[in-house]
Design a protein around this motif. Sequence first.
Motif, PDB file in Angstrom:
ATOM      1  N   HIS A   1      44.044   7.734  58.295  1.00  0.00           N
ATOM      2  CA  HIS A   1      45.113   7.789  57.590  1.00  0.00           C
ATOM      3  C   HIS A   1      44.928   7.079  56.250  1.00  0.00           C
ATOM      4  O   HIS A   1      45.403   7.528  55.355  1.00  0.00           O
ATOM      5  N   ALA A   2      44.094   6.107  56.344  1.00  0.00           N
ATOM      6  CA  ALA A   2      44.048   5.287  55.104  1.00  0.00           C
ATOM      7  C   ALA A   2      43.263   6.401  54.048  1.00  0.00           C
ATOM      8  O   ALA A   2      43.277   6.423  52.995  1.00  0.00           O
ATOM      9  N   ARG A   3      42.447   7.244  54.667  1.00  0.00           N
ATOM     10  CA  ARG A   3      41.547   8.183  53.795  1.00  0.00           C
ATOM     11  C   ARG A   3      42.380   9.268  53.344  1.00  0.00           C
ATOM     12  O   ARG A   3      42.165  10.090  52.512  1.00  0.00           O
ATOM     13  N   ASN A   4      43.454   9.584  54.099  1.00  0.00           N
ATOM     14  CA  ASN A   4      44.117  10.809  53.780  1.00  0.00           C
ATOM     15  C   ASN A   4      45.613  10.695  53.554  1.00  0.00           C
ATOM     16  O   ASN A   4      46.620  11.696  53.537  1.00  0.00           O
ATOM     17  N   ARG A   5      45.649   9.629  52.814  1.00  0.00           N
ATOM     18  CA  ARG A   5      47.249   9.126  52.203  1.00  0.00           C
ATOM     19  C   ARG A   5      47.944  10.168  51.352  1.00  0.00           C
ATOM     20  O   ARG A   5      48.843  10.415  51.500  1.00  0.00           O
ATOM     21  N   GLY A   6      47.090  11.174  50.433  1.00  0.00           N
ATOM     22  CA  GLY A   6      47.723  11.723  49.543  1.00  0.00           C
ATOM     23  C   GLY A   6      48.054  13.115  50.443  1.00  0.00           C
ATOM     24  O   GLY A   6      48.866  13.838  49.707  1.00  0.00           O
ATOM     25  N   ILE A   7      47.504  13.405  51.410  1.00  0.00           N
ATOM     26  CA  ILE A   7      47.577  14.782  51.903  1.00  0.00           C
ATOM     27  C   ILE A   7      49.122  14.947  52.549  1.00  0.00           C
ATOM     28  O   ILE A   7      49.682  15.852  52.282  1.00  0.00           O
ATOM     29  N   VAL A   8      49.629  13.541  53.209  1.00  0.00           N
ATOM     30  CA  VAL A   8      50.874  13.848  53.731  1.00  0.00           C
ATOM     31  C   VAL A   8      52.159  14.204  52.557  1.00  0.00           C
ATOM     32  O   VAL A   8      52.962  14.658  52.944  1.00  0.00           O
ATOM     33  N   HIS A   9      51.856  13.631  51.427  1.00  0.00           N
ATOM     34  CA  HIS A   9      52.565  13.718  50.436  1.00  0.00           C
ATOM     35  C   HIS A   9      52.700  15.492  49.779  1.00  0.00           C
ATOM     36  O   HIS A   9      53.895  15.793  49.577  1.00  0.00           O
ATOM     37  N   VAL A  10      51.697  15.889  50.117  1.00  0.00           N
ATOM     38  CA  VAL A  10      51.554  17.524  49.573  1.00  0.00           C
ATOM     39  C   VAL A  10      52.527  17.969  50.637  1.00  0.00           C
ATOM     40  O   VAL A  10      53.008  19.265  50.325  1.00  0.00           O
ATOM     41  N   LEU A  11      52.557  17.752  52.137  1.00  0.00           N
ATOM     42  CA  LEU A  11      53.138  18.331  52.970  1.00  0.00           C
ATOM     43  C   LEU A  11      54.693  17.868  53.396  1.00  0.00           C
ATOM     44  O   LEU A  11      55.006  18.287  54.483  1.00  0.00           O
ATOM     45  N   ALA A  12      55.250  17.352  52.457  1.00  0.00           N
ATOM     46  CA  ALA A  12      56.581  16.882  52.785  1.00  0.00           C
ATOM     47  C   ALA A  12      57.462  17.843  53.064  1.00  0.00           C
ATOM     48  O   ALA A  12      58.262  17.631  53.853  1.00  0.00           O
ATOM     49  N   GLY A  13      57.387  19.241  52.633  1.00  0.00           N
ATOM     50  CA  GLY A  13      58.416  20.381  53.070  1.00  0.00           C
ATOM     51  C   GLY A  13      57.791  20.992  54.232  1.00  0.00           C
ATOM     52  O   GLY A  13      58.463  22.021  54.551  1.00  0.00           O
ATOM     53  N   ALA A  14      56.627  20.487  54.814  1.00  0.00           N
ATOM     54  CA  ALA A  14      56.268  21.292  55.804  1.00  0.00           C
ATOM     55  C   ALA A  14      57.143  21.656  56.833  1.00  0.00           C
ATOM     56  O   ALA A  14      57.908  20.881  57.237  1.00  0.00           O
ATOM     57  N   ASP A  15      56.847  22.642  57.790  1.00  0.00           N
ATOM     58  CA  ASP A  15      57.780  22.957  59.217  1.00  0.00           C
ATOM     59  C   ASP A  15      57.742  21.845  60.000  1.00  0.00           C
ATOM     60  O   ASP A  15      56.646  21.348  60.399  1.00  0.00           O
ATOM     61  N   VAL A  16      58.964  21.435  60.500  1.00  0.00           N
ATOM     62  CA  VAL A  16      59.065  20.285  61.097  1.00  0.00           C
ATOM     63  C   VAL A  16      58.241  20.566  62.706  1.00  0.00           C
ATOM     64  O   VAL A  16      57.443  19.727  63.363  1.00  0.00           O
ATOM     65  N   ALA A  17      58.437  21.861  63.073  1.00  0.00           N
ATOM     66  CA  ALA A  17      57.798  22.296  64.454  1.00  0.00           C
ATOM     67  C   ALA A  17      56.304  22.172  64.249  1.00  0.00           C
ATOM     68  O   ALA A  17      55.326  21.933  65.248  1.00  0.00           O
ATOM     69  N   TRP A  18      55.802  22.423  63.069  1.00  0.00           N
ATOM     70  CA  TRP A  18      54.440  22.423  63.099  1.00  0.00           C
ATOM     71  C   TRP A  18      53.722  20.808  62.947  1.00  0.00           C
ATOM     72  O   TRP A  18      52.816  20.493  63.600  1.00  0.00           O
ATOM     73  N   PHE A  19      54.500  20.122  62.426  1.00  0.00           N
ATOM     74  CA  PHE A  19      54.178  18.560  62.458  1.00  0.00           C
ATOM     75  C   PHE A  19      54.450  18.094  64.010  1.00  0.00           C
ATOM     76  O   PHE A  19      53.669  17.335  64.584  1.00  0.00           O
ATOM     77  N   THR A  20      55.565  18.531  64.790  1.00  0.00           N
ATOM     78  CA  THR A  20      55.732  18.208  66.078  1.00  0.00           C
ATOM     79  C   THR A  20      54.591  18.500  66.811  1.00  0.00           C
ATOM     80  O   THR A  20      54.260  17.798  67.794  1.00  0.00           O
ATOM     81  N   HIS A  21      54.133  19.668  66.769  1.00  0.00           N
ATOM     82  CA  HIS A  21      52.763  20.388  67.571  1.00  0.00           C
ATOM     83  C   HIS A  21      51.669  19.430  67.314  1.00  0.00           C
ATOM     84  O   HIS A  21      51.052  19.032  68.209  1.00  0.00           O
ATOM     85  N   LEU A  22      51.308  19.210  66.059  1.00  0.00           N
ATOM     86  CA  LEU A  22      50.165  18.263  65.777  1.00  0.00           C
ATOM     87  C   LEU A  22      50.174  16.867  66.538  1.00  0.00           C
ATOM     88  O   LEU A  22      49.470  16.315  66.940  1.00  0.00           O
ATOM     89  N   ALA A  23      51.682  16.301  66.274  1.00  0.00           N
ATOM     90  CA  ALA A  23      51.879  15.131  66.939  1.00  0.00           C
ATOM     91  C   ALA A  23      51.587  15.010  68.471  1.00  0.00           C
ATOM     92  O   ALA A  23      51.122  14.006  68.988  1.00  0.00           O
ATOM     93  N   THR A  24      52.172  15.960  68.958  1.00  0.00           N
ATOM     94  CA  THR A  24      52.062  16.392  70.521  1.00  0.00           C
ATOM     95  C   THR A  24      50.257  16.432  70.795  1.00  0.00           C
ATOM     96  O   THR A  24      50.225  15.831  71.952  1.00  0.00           O
ATOM     97  N   ARG A  25      49.545  16.968  69.937  1.00  0.00           N
ATOM     98  CA  ARG A  25      48.355  17.053  70.302  1.00  0.00           C
ATOM     99  C   ARG A  25      47.579  15.805  70.129  1.00  0.00           C
ATOM    100  O   ARG A  25      46.757  15.413  70.894  1.00  0.00           O
ATOM    101  N   THR A  26      47.962  15.041  69.182  1.00  0.00           N
ATOM    102  CA  THR A  26      47.793  13.539  68.945  1.00  0.00           C
ATOM    103  C   THR A  26      47.964  12.696  70.191  1.00  0.00           C
ATOM    104  O   THR A  26      47.168  11.965  70.533  1.00  0.00           O
TER     105      THR A  26
END
Length: 186
Positions: A98-123
């Motif tokens: 997360h410390a190395r990827n700080r900037g990535i999340v800001h690019v994805l601010a408008g990303a699909d919630v279902a997509w984020f949810t799926h990745l959170a489930t995998r984590t």
Amino acid sequence: MSKEAGRPLRRDAARNREQLLAAARRMFAEQGADVPLEEVARAAEVSRTTLYRNFATREELAATVFEDSVLQIEDRAAALRGKAQGAAELFDFVLDMHARNRGIVHVLAGADVAWFTHLATRTTEAFEPLLARGRECGTVHPDVEADDVLTALKMAEAAASPSDSPASEHLSRRVRVMLHRTLFTG
């Protein structure tokens, strides 16, 4: 092997794609979400055409880097399976990521919630067997669940400052210690 449009990529195309992902990860971390994509291509030592052939938009590039991070978490979790301290080690691995990827999340601010949810489930699924093993061994507090770990990761990310100042590094270290004491024993 990576695929594009259902076909395996040629070796040089796959190498270029991996170089772009590595450069994007590094450049987003160093320069933030607004880094010019031409700089990403230059850092990857590929042409802008190669960049845009692989990733049509900044969001697509960031999403692929983010998905690759989840794959790394899953791979690391598999390597730690069975270790008494595996959950704590994976937690630290994800915090560092997360410390190395700080900037990535800001690019994805408008990303699909279902997509984020799926990745959170995998984590979450990556953490669950490690937490179960840790509870058996007494290295994870008995009431800690995977959702608690994800919440702790979000807290650590929220507390992280975008600067690399000694004060922000000290705060990040303190938050990490506090979260470790909350989740893990010893």
